[in-house]
Design a protein around this motif. Structure first.
Motif, PDB file in Angstrom:
ATOM      1  N   UNK A 232      55.113 118.673 -19.888  1.00 50.88           N
ATOM      2  CA  UNK A 232      55.600 117.917 -18.734  1.00 50.88           C
ATOM      3  C   UNK A 232      56.170 116.593 -19.218  1.00 50.88           C
ATOM      4  N   UNK A 233      56.968 115.969 -18.367  1.00 53.29           N
ATOM      5  CA  UNK A 233      57.568 114.684 -18.716  1.00 53.29           C
ATOM      6  C   UNK A 233      56.752 113.561 -18.085  1.00 53.29           C
ATOM      7  N   UNK A 234      57.055 112.353 -18.508  1.00 56.01           N
ATOM      8  CA  UNK A 234      56.351 111.167 -18.015  1.00 56.01           C
ATOM      9  C   UNK A 234      56.432 111.065 -16.489  1.00 56.01           C
ATOM     10  N   UNK A 235      57.578 111.426 -15.937  1.00 59.72           N
ATOM     11  CA  UNK A 235      57.765 111.321 -14.484  1.00 59.72           C
ATOM     12  C   UNK A 235      56.769 112.207 -13.746  1.00 59.72           C
ATOM     13  N   UNK A 236      56.454 113.376 -14.309  1.00 63.49           N
ATOM     14  CA  UNK A 236      55.477 114.275 -13.679  1.00 63.49           C
ATOM     15  C   UNK A 236      54.093 113.636 -13.653  1.00 63.49           C
ATOM     16  N   UNK A 237      53.717 112.979 -14.737  1.00 60.02           N
ATOM     17  CA  UNK A 237      52.409 112.313 -14.786  1.00 60.02           C
ATOM     18  C   UNK A 237      52.355 111.152 -13.806  1.00 60.02           C
ATOM     19  N   UNK A 238      53.463 110.433 -13.662  1.00 55.43           N
ATOM     20  CA  UNK A 238      53.516 109.346 -12.676  1.00 55.43           C
ATOM     21  C   UNK A 238      53.257 109.886 -11.272  1.00 55.43           C
ATOM     22  N   UNK A 239      53.864 111.023 -10.952  1.00 56.84           N
ATOM     23  CA  UNK A 239      53.672 111.649  -9.636  1.00 56.84           C
ATOM     24  C   UNK A 239      52.228 112.127  -9.468  1.00 56.84           C
ATOM     25  N   UNK A 240      51.662 112.673 -10.536  1.00 59.03           N
ATOM     26  CA  UNK A 240      50.264 113.121 -10.478  1.00 59.03           C
ATOM     27  C   UNK A 240      49.329 111.950 -10.190  1.00 59.03           C
ATOM     28  N   UNK A 241      49.557 110.834 -10.827  1.00 53.12           N
ATOM     29  CA  UNK A 241      48.710 109.653 -10.618  1.00 53.12           C
ATOM     30  C   UNK A 241      48.857 109.128  -9.191  1.00 53.12           C
ATOM     31  N   UNK A 242      50.101 109.130  -8.688  1.00 48.87           N
ATOM     32  CA  UNK A 242      50.321 108.683  -7.310  1.00 48.87           C
ATOM     33  C   UNK A 242      49.607 109.611  -6.329  1.00 48.87           C
ATOM     34  N   UNK A 243      49.638 110.917  -6.605  1.00 44.45           N
ATOM     35  CA  UNK A 243      48.950 111.881  -5.738  1.00 44.45           C
ATOM     36  C   UNK A 243      47.445 111.641  -5.760  1.00 44.45           C
TER      37      UNK A 243
ATOM     38  N   UNK B 278      46.929 108.086  -3.807  1.00 43.17           N
ATOM     39  CA  UNK B 278      47.328 107.797  -2.427  1.00 43.17           C
ATOM     40  C   UNK B 278      47.568 109.012  -1.534  1.00 43.17           C
ATOM     41  N   UNK B 279      47.946 110.149  -2.093  1.00 40.80           N
ATOM     42  CA  UNK B 279      48.443 111.230  -1.256  1.00 40.80           C
ATOM     43  C   UNK B 279      47.473 112.398  -1.108  1.00 40.80           C
ATOM     44  N   UNK B 280      46.658 112.664  -2.097  1.00 44.38           N
ATOM     45  CA  UNK B 280      45.782 113.827  -2.066  1.00 44.38           C
ATOM     46  C   UNK B 280      44.448 113.535  -1.414  1.00 44.38           C
ATOM     47  N   UNK B 281      43.505 114.452  -1.556  1.00 41.37           N
ATOM     48  CA  UNK B 281      42.189 114.296  -0.930  1.00 41.37           C
ATOM     49  C   UNK B 281      41.250 113.384  -1.711  1.00 41.37           C
ATOM     50  N   UNK B 282      41.653 112.956  -2.920  1.00 43.40           N
ATOM     51  CA  UNK B 282      40.709 112.241  -3.792  1.00 43.40           C
ATOM     52  C   UNK B 282      40.710 110.739  -3.538  1.00 43.40           C
ATOM     53  N   UNK B 283      41.918 110.146  -3.376  1.00 40.64           N
ATOM     54  CA  UNK B 283      42.071 108.697  -3.140  1.00 40.64           C
ATOM     55  C   UNK B 283      41.286 107.886  -4.171  1.00 40.64           C
ATOM     56  N   UNK B 284      41.556 108.145  -5.441  1.00 36.75           N
ATOM     57  CA  UNK B 284      40.820 107.471  -6.517  1.00 36.75           C
ATOM     58  C   UNK B 284      41.331 106.048  -6.694  1.00 36.75           C
ATOM     59  N   UNK B 285      40.503 105.233  -7.311  1.00 37.35           N
ATOM     60  CA  UNK B 285      40.881 103.847  -7.591  1.00 37.35           C
ATOM     61  C   UNK B 285      41.160 103.725  -9.088  1.00 37.35           C
ATOM     62  N   UNK B 286      42.424 103.488  -9.425  1.00 38.00           N
ATOM     63  CA  UNK B 286      42.837 103.379 -10.827  1.00 38.00           C
ATOM     64  C   UNK B 286      43.207 101.935 -11.121  1.00 38.00           C
ATOM     65  N   UNK B 287      42.665 101.382 -12.192  1.00 41.97           N
ATOM     66  CA  UNK B 287      43.008 100.013 -12.565  1.00 41.97           C
ATOM     67  C   UNK B 287      44.021 100.008 -13.714  1.00 41.97           C
TER      68      UNK B 287
END
Length: 362
Positions: free
Chosen positions: A48-59, A62-71
């Protein structure tokens, strides 16, 4: 493995990386690690490319069921090849113990883990690991539980060294060690290392690691290591092969790359043969049952009576000669001649030293 079909696999990998408190991962590092692990799972993976990982982190945030807190945080890093320092922006979970895939252990898993921790707790050094001690207490492992298996051990002056190196190896961290030699205890040596293996031999612990400078394999006795400092900003280089296989070729811990494997034949007396048989000098040891080889060796050395002839296949090192010499007259090296000569020189040197002592005392 198309990118849209391995999203959950990527989330699982990212969860492990973001939970890791022993490494500092940038977005590029996360992308590289995810691709490495995807290729391990599926060799045909295109990654995968960097852009895919960026989308995964955003999901995940903010978007998925997890709503994790990343620093996001900054660290000073070091490039060993370019020999320069730089600042990099890293990501991790805000809470150290957080995981979106955390689950409770089953009763069977708790029982097996408790048994393993009871055994590990009998090694000096490992109980000082905070995580291990916490697991021991949470599973009800008592410090005074009756010992079932007993190991011979040489207590380390600084028991935390073993635990610190265990952690560094398991989390693939570069470390800086401060080391001294017995011949020059006041001279402090400093090495940056990629640690690979902790090995016990003859009641002492040793660290096998590669130098960060030239990736040459080195061995250090733990009782001469004064300090261990993790270097999370340095890039860890893993060992390509199974490093433990190297030690199947030798006795002890001293390994010479250019030493060839050799067939070593030796004779033991009737009084020693059962001890050598039940406690082999090396894992390759066998009794020589070939009648022709037995007759050849006994014809060459007619003074050897009865006893048993054994064979081992290993590389030369200091520990080999010391082990072969330790049985005195009850063990005689027959082949090859260079190993026989080295044992003879060691025994003869000892004889000369004892002769000098007896002359002085007479």
């Amino acid at each position: 493995m198309p990118a849209n079909k391995n999203a959950m696999t990527r989330y699982k990998i990212l969860d492990e990386l973001l939970s890791d408190r022993y490494h500092d991962y940038t977005l590029d590092d996360l992308t590289e690690e995810v691709n490495n692990r995807l290729s391990e799972l599926d060799k045909d993976s295109n990654g995968v490319v960097r852009r895919t990982i960026e989308k995964d982190l955003r999901y995940l945030e903010y978007e998925g069921p997890f709503l994790v807190e990343i620093e996001r945080y900054s660290v000073q890093s070091y490039d060993s090849q370019k020999q320069r320092s730089f600042t990099k922006q890293c990501l991790r979970y805000a809470h150290p113990s957080y995981s979106i895939f955390k689950k409770d252990l089953s009763d069977d898993e708790k029982y097996l883990l408790k048994s393993a921790l009871s055994l590990l707790g009998q090694f000096d050094g490992l109980p000082n690991l905070g995580t291990l001690e916490g697991l021991r207490k949470s599973l009800g492992v008592k410090d005074n539980e009756r010992q079932i298996i007993s190991f011979s051990k040489n207590p380390l002056e600084d028991k935390s060294i073993l635990g610190e190196l265990f952690t560094a190896i398991s989390h693939k961290q570069v470390v800086e060690i401060h080391y001294h030699k017995f011949v020059a205890p006041d001279e402090k040596l400093i090495h940056n290392l990629h640690p690979y293996l902790l090995k016990e031999y003859n009641g002492r612990w040793f660290l096998v690691a590669a130098s960060e400078k030239d990736e040459k394999l080195l061995t250090f006795a733990l009782d001469r290591i004064d300090k261990v400092t993790p270097l999370p900003s340095h890039k860890y280089v893993d060992y390509d092969d199974d490093i433990s296989e190297m030690y199947e070729e030798i006795i002890g811990v001293t390994y010479y790359d250019d030493a060839p494997l050799c067939n070593i034949y030796f004779w033991t007396s009737d009084g020693a043969k059962d001890y050598v048989l039940t406690k082999p000098l090396h894992s390759s040891q066998v009794r020589v049952k070939n009648i022709a080889k037995n007759e050849e060796l006994r014809k060459r050395y007619p003074t050897l009576e009865n006893g048993q002839i054994f064979k081992i296949v290993c590389k030369f090192n200091y520990e080999l000669i010391r082990e072969l010499s330790s049985y005195g007259k009850d063990l005689m090296v027959l082949e090859p001649s260079n190993i026989q000569d080295m044992v003879y020189e060691r025994v003869n040197s000892m004889f000369e030293d004892y002769s000098k002592l007896r002359t002085k005392n007479s």
